[in-house]
Design an enzyme around this catalytic site. Sequence first.
Site, mmCIF file in Angstrom:
data_model
loop_
_atom_site.group_PDB
_atom_site.id
_atom_site.type_symbol
_atom_site.label_atom_id
_atom_site.label_comp_id
_atom_site.label_asym_id
_atom_site.label_seq_id
_atom_site.Cartn_x
_atom_site.Cartn_y
_atom_site.Cartn_z
ATOM 1 C CG ASP A 132 -1.982 -0.973 1.251
ATOM 2 O OD1 ASP A 132 -2.234 -1.562 0.195
ATOM 3 O OD2 ASP A 132 -2.600 -1.167 2.316
ATOM 4 N NE ARG A 182 -4.040 -2.118 -4.790
ATOM 5 C CZ ARG A 182 -3.695 -2.597 -3.585
ATOM 6 N NH1 ARG A 182 -3.145 -1.814 -2.682
ATOM 7 N NH2 ARG A 182 -3.882 -3.857 -3.293
HETATM 8 P P1 FDA Z 1 -14.170 8.677 -5.131
HETATM 9 O O1 FDA Z 1 -13.777 8.898 -3.719
HETATM 10 O O2 FDA Z 1 -14.335 9.856 -6.020
HETATM 11 O O3 FDA Z 1 -15.474 7.806 -5.137
HETATM 12 C C1 FDA Z 1 -16.201 7.490 -6.323
HETATM 13 C C2 FDA Z 1 -17.603 7.084 -5.883
HETATM 14 O O4 FDA Z 1 -17.506 5.851 -5.160
HETATM 15 C C3 FDA Z 1 -18.220 8.095 -4.879
HETATM 16 O O5 FDA Z 1 -18.995 9.046 -5.530
HETATM 17 C C4 FDA Z 1 -19.041 7.199 -4.009
HETATM 18 O O6 FDA Z 1 -20.291 6.962 -4.633
HETATM 19 C C5 FDA Z 1 -18.293 5.904 -3.983
HETATM 20 N N1 FDA Z 1 -17.405 5.746 -2.801
HETATM 21 C C6 FDA Z 1 -16.059 5.864 -2.762
HETATM 22 N N2 FDA Z 1 -15.573 5.629 -1.522
HETATM 23 C C7 FDA Z 1 -16.663 5.378 -0.771
HETATM 24 C C8 FDA Z 1 -16.845 5.042 0.593
HETATM 25 N N3 FDA Z 1 -15.830 4.956 1.448
HETATM 26 N N4 FDA Z 1 -18.107 4.831 1.017
HETATM 27 C C9 FDA Z 1 -19.171 4.909 0.194
HETATM 28 N N5 FDA Z 1 -19.060 5.202 -1.106
HETATM 29 C C10 FDA Z 1 -17.829 5.438 -1.594
HETATM 30 N N6 FDA Z 1 -5.422 4.820 -0.784
HETATM 31 C C11 FDA Z 1 -4.157 5.156 -0.457
HETATM 32 O O7 FDA Z 1 -3.866 6.310 -0.202
HETATM 33 N N7 FDA Z 1 -3.193 4.169 -0.414
HETATM 34 C C12 FDA Z 1 -3.453 2.871 -0.725
HETATM 35 O O8 FDA Z 1 -2.559 2.027 -0.685
HETATM 36 C C13 FDA Z 1 -4.777 2.530 -1.077
HETATM 37 N N8 FDA Z 1 -5.112 1.242 -1.414
HETATM 38 C C14 FDA Z 1 -6.352 0.976 -1.947
HETATM 39 C C15 FDA Z 1 -6.626 -0.286 -2.475
HETATM 40 C C16 FDA Z 1 -7.848 -0.538 -3.062
HETATM 41 C C17 FDA Z 1 -8.119 -1.898 -3.645
HETATM 42 C C18 FDA Z 1 -8.831 0.495 -3.151
HETATM 43 C C19 FDA Z 1 -10.149 0.266 -3.839
HETATM 44 C C20 FDA Z 1 -8.567 1.730 -2.625
HETATM 45 C C21 FDA Z 1 -7.344 1.993 -1.989
HETATM 46 N N9 FDA Z 1 -7.058 3.244 -1.451
HETATM 47 C C22 FDA Z 1 -5.763 3.541 -1.101
HETATM 48 C C23 FDA Z 1 -8.137 4.252 -1.244
HETATM 49 C C24 FDA Z 1 -8.228 5.251 -2.385
HETATM 50 O O9 FDA Z 1 -7.129 6.127 -2.354
HETATM 51 C C25 FDA Z 1 -9.511 6.090 -2.300
HETATM 52 O O10 FDA Z 1 -9.499 6.811 -1.106
HETATM 53 C C26 FDA Z 1 -10.788 5.289 -2.385
HETATM 54 O O11 FDA Z 1 -10.691 4.247 -3.296
HETATM 55 C C27 FDA Z 1 -11.967 6.196 -2.798
HETATM 56 O O12 FDA Z 1 -11.691 6.780 -4.022
HETATM 57 P P2 FDA Z 1 -12.422 6.390 -5.410
HETATM 58 O O13 FDA Z 1 -11.370 6.164 -6.423
HETATM 59 O O14 FDA Z 1 -13.377 5.302 -5.209
HETATM 60 O O15 FDA Z 1 -13.117 7.738 -5.866
#
Ligand code: FDA
Length: 305
Positions: A132, A182
Amino acid sequence: MVLIKNILLWASKNDWTSQKLPKYRFIQKSLSRFMPGESLLEALDACNNLENTNYGTIITYLGENVTSENQSNGVTNHYLNALSEIKNKSLGTLISIKLTQLGLDFSKTTCITNMKKILDKANELNTIVWIDMEEYKYIDKTLDIYKYLSNYYSNIGITLQSYLYRTNDDLFKLLDFALYIRLVKGAYVESESVSIKDRDLVDNNYIDLSKIMLNKKNLSKGFKPSFATHDDLIIREIVNEANKNAIDNTLYEFNMLYGIRPKLQNEILKSNQNIKILISYGEEWFPWYMRRLAENPKNLFLLLK
Ligand code: FDA
């Protein structure tokens, strides 16, 4: 919304909230949507259910910033046992690790030694280990360790964050040798000097970086990108880009978090895209849970309900 987000992210780091809030029943209850249980076996049961419906799975044992060699060894043994359990249960589950969980705060050597033990075991099982990406202050050290370990192991992946200005440069350097990257948007509070604050610009950067990762020259070297996001617009852009360039959908994958946008997860699966679900578990869930709530402050209403 920005204020709520900042309060949640502050709470994730605050000693008082970290001790008091996890004890409330309503907080524990609301957590179950995002975490199938605190134990490894509960996490692996959930992986089993997901794999039976064709999702791939990843697990991560919660807890970060350990402060002693003993704790680092404990986490390492936990992951070694997790790998054995994964094998015993014939699961395809991968593991994802934070380097501060292996001692990055106090000893790079301890961290590397323990990472090597986990990578050796993962190698025997023919599986990869994800690293991560944590807060900005750890990035150089994390990338250095990743680069060093990549000299000896090919079963290792690294995470990059699209909210950072530096990520474009980091990506180009990594593409010289990395096999698994990733891409995420980023989950920590960072200063304006290093991170993009405008959400649209973070999304645009994500799309730009994903296009570089999907470049055919990179894919032909065996590089496999993972796009970790729940953003349906970004996912659509990525699929369009892949289709436009006749890139086979086995050459990249999507990753999402357990319990977040399950309908979208199902749509991706049904459209024949590869998708892995990351399940977090463990007793140290509070900071992680606050970060999940901060990602979508509407979750707060769910919690209060
Ligand atoms: P965004 O936050 O814009 O969300 C898109 C849509 O998804 C939102 O409009 C909402 O509908 C929905 N959504 C997203 N998160 C939600 C939640 N918590 N609850 C409800 N709905 C939600 N970060 C990091 O800094 N270091 C890392 O190593 C990792 N590792 C990691 C692994 C994996 C497999 C994932 C999926 C994510 C991470 N992250 C991470 C977290 C990442 O940085 C980020 O904070 C989240 O994935 C949310 O961002 P989105 O890309 O989903 O977009």
